[in-house]
Design a protein around this motif. Structure first.
Motif, mmCIF file in Angstrom:
data_model
loop_
_atom_site.group_PDB
_atom_site.id
_atom_site.type_symbol
_atom_site.label_atom_id
_atom_site.label_comp_id
_atom_site.label_asym_id
_atom_site.label_seq_id
_atom_site.Cartn_x
_atom_site.Cartn_y
_atom_site.Cartn_z
ATOM 1 N N ILE A 123 48.223 33.717 47.679
ATOM 2 C CA ILE A 123 47.572 33.904 46.379
ATOM 3 C C ILE A 123 46.251 34.644 46.550
ATOM 4 N N LEU A 124 45.458 34.250 47.543
ATOM 5 C CA LEU A 124 44.172 34.899 47.790
ATOM 6 C C LEU A 124 44.362 36.377 48.127
ATOM 7 N N CYS A 125 45.341 36.670 48.963
ATOM 8 C CA CYS A 125 45.617 38.068 49.315
ATOM 9 C C CYS A 125 46.015 38.866 48.077
ATOM 10 N N ASP A 126 46.850 38.264 47.225
ATOM 11 C CA ASP A 126 47.277 38.933 45.995
ATOM 12 C C ASP A 126 46.084 39.190 45.072
ATOM 13 N N ILE A 127 45.202 38.200 44.943
ATOM 14 C CA ILE A 127 44.004 38.369 44.108
ATOM 15 C C ILE A 127 43.130 39.487 44.659
ATOM 16 N N GLN A 128 42.937 39.506 45.983
ATOM 17 C CA GLN A 128 42.103 40.544 46.592
ATOM 18 C C GLN A 128 42.691 41.932 46.355
ATOM 19 N N GLY A 157 42.492 46.969 43.594
ATOM 20 C CA GLY A 157 43.289 47.976 42.900
ATOM 21 C C GLY A 157 42.795 48.229 41.493
ATOM 22 N N GLY A 158 42.403 47.159 40.799
ATOM 23 C CA GLY A 158 41.870 47.310 39.444
ATOM 24 C C GLY A 158 40.578 48.111 39.431
ATOM 25 N N LEU A 159 39.705 47.842 40.387
ATOM 26 C CA LEU A 159 38.438 48.582 40.458
ATOM 27 C C LEU A 159 38.698 50.051 40.791
ATOM 28 N N ALA A 160 39.605 50.300 41.728
ATOM 29 C CA ALA A 160 39.933 51.688 42.084
ATOM 30 C C ALA A 160 40.576 52.416 40.901
ATOM 31 N N VAL A 204 35.973 41.344 42.666
ATOM 32 C CA VAL A 204 36.218 41.773 44.051
ATOM 33 C C VAL A 204 35.309 41.007 45.008
ATOM 34 N N ASP A 205 34.030 40.872 44.658
ATOM 35 C CA ASP A 205 33.081 40.149 45.513
ATOM 36 C C ASP A 205 33.485 38.684 45.662
ATOM 37 N N SER A 206 33.916 38.085 44.562
ATOM 38 C CA SER A 206 34.343 36.687 44.616
ATOM 39 C C SER A 206 35.599 36.536 45.469
ATOM 40 N N ALA A 207 36.545 37.461 45.304
ATOM 41 C CA ALA A 207 37.788 37.403 46.077
ATOM 42 C C ALA A 207 37.533 37.630 47.561
ATOM 43 N N ASN A 208 36.482 38.362 47.881
ATOM 44 C CA ASN A 208 36.171 38.631 49.287
ATOM 45 C C ASN A 208 35.125 37.672 49.853
ATOM 46 N N GLY A 209 34.435 36.924 48.995
ATOM 47 C CA GLY A 209 33.346 36.076 49.471
ATOM 48 C C GLY A 209 33.577 34.598 49.245
ATOM 49 N N SER A 210 33.443 34.154 47.983
ATOM 50 C CA SER A 210 33.464 32.714 47.718
ATOM 51 C C SER A 210 34.858 32.100 47.844
ATOM 52 N N LEU A 211 35.904 32.820 47.451
ATOM 53 C CA LEU A 211 37.254 32.252 47.563
ATOM 54 C C LEU A 211 37.666 32.031 49.016
ATOM 55 N N PRO A 212 37.458 33.007 49.909
ATOM 56 C CA PRO A 212 37.770 32.725 51.313
ATOM 57 C C PRO A 212 36.914 31.594 51.896
ATOM 58 N N GLU A 213 35.681 31.454 51.395
ATOM 59 C CA GLU A 213 34.829 30.348 51.860
ATOM 60 C C GLU A 213 35.445 29.002 51.490
ATOM 61 N N VAL A 214 36.029 28.912 50.299
ATOM 62 C CA VAL A 214 36.681 27.676 49.871
ATOM 63 C C VAL A 214 37.859 27.366 50.792
#
Length: 199
Positions: free
Chosen positions: A38-43, A48-51, A138-148
């Protein structure tokens, strides 16, 4: 997830703590794998959305600029054509053709200008708030979610270590009983294990 495991392997159906720990580790593995997917899919989706947003706004700006340049060039060319042609043309012979050609060129320039306005309207007035929201995702998917997920892994590892410590106490107790000695106290290690296993 845990639902994928049979109901007989649920921790509640275990009679012994060792069985319970084995099932807990299995369930954690399944849930951890699912969380990672799920985390990989969100990232991927967030990046992709930002790009896509950047590409979309770039295309809109480029098309608007292209149409504006085409309209400006067509207007300038029509004006130059009329300025050069007017002194040398004979209105009685080619006045009607000249009027038609100049009107067609002006219509073409107006169509380009209208197209530029449509491209300008297609783009939001300010993409920056939308870009900021996507960047925050993107920052949350790369920062806080992996921290959890890492914190969850750390809690699981603490439970595994607590189980190993408790299991060593149980083995010491079994050896002491077999040797007819007083067994060491294991209730504290069990309490610590249960606290960490339920965290």
């Amino acid at each position: 997830m845990a639902a994928q495991m049979s109901s007989s392997s649920a921790p509640e159906s275990c009679l012994f703590m060792a069985e319970w720990e084995v099932v807990r580790v299995q369930i954690h593995g399944v849930r951890r794998q699912h969380a990672e997917q799920i985390l990989c899919d969100i990232q991927l989706r967030a990046r992709g959305g930002l790009a896509a947003l950047d590409a979309w706004s770039t295309v809109l700006e480029a098309r608007k600029a292209l149409e504006e340049a085409a309209a400006s060039a067509a207007i300038k060319a029509t004006s130059e054509l009329e300025a050069r042609w007017r002194p040398v043309r004979v209105d009685a012979h080619d006045g009607e053709a000249a009027a038609w050609l100049l009107a067609a060129e002006r219509a073409h320039a107006e169509a380009r200008a209208a197209s530029a306005k449509r491209w300008a309207v297609a783009a939001p007035a300010d993409c920056n708030p939308l870009k900021r929201r996507h960047q925050a995702l993107v920052d949350s998917a790369n920062g806080s979610l992996p921290e959890v997920v890492r914190a969850w892994d750390a809690a699981h590892e603490a439970a595994v270590q607590a189980w190993q410590a408790h299991n060593e106490r149980l083995e010491s107790t079994a050896r002491a009983v077999a040797e007819e000695r007083a067994p060491p106290d294991s209730w504290l290690s069990e309490v610590r294990y249960r606290e960490r296993a339920r965290a």
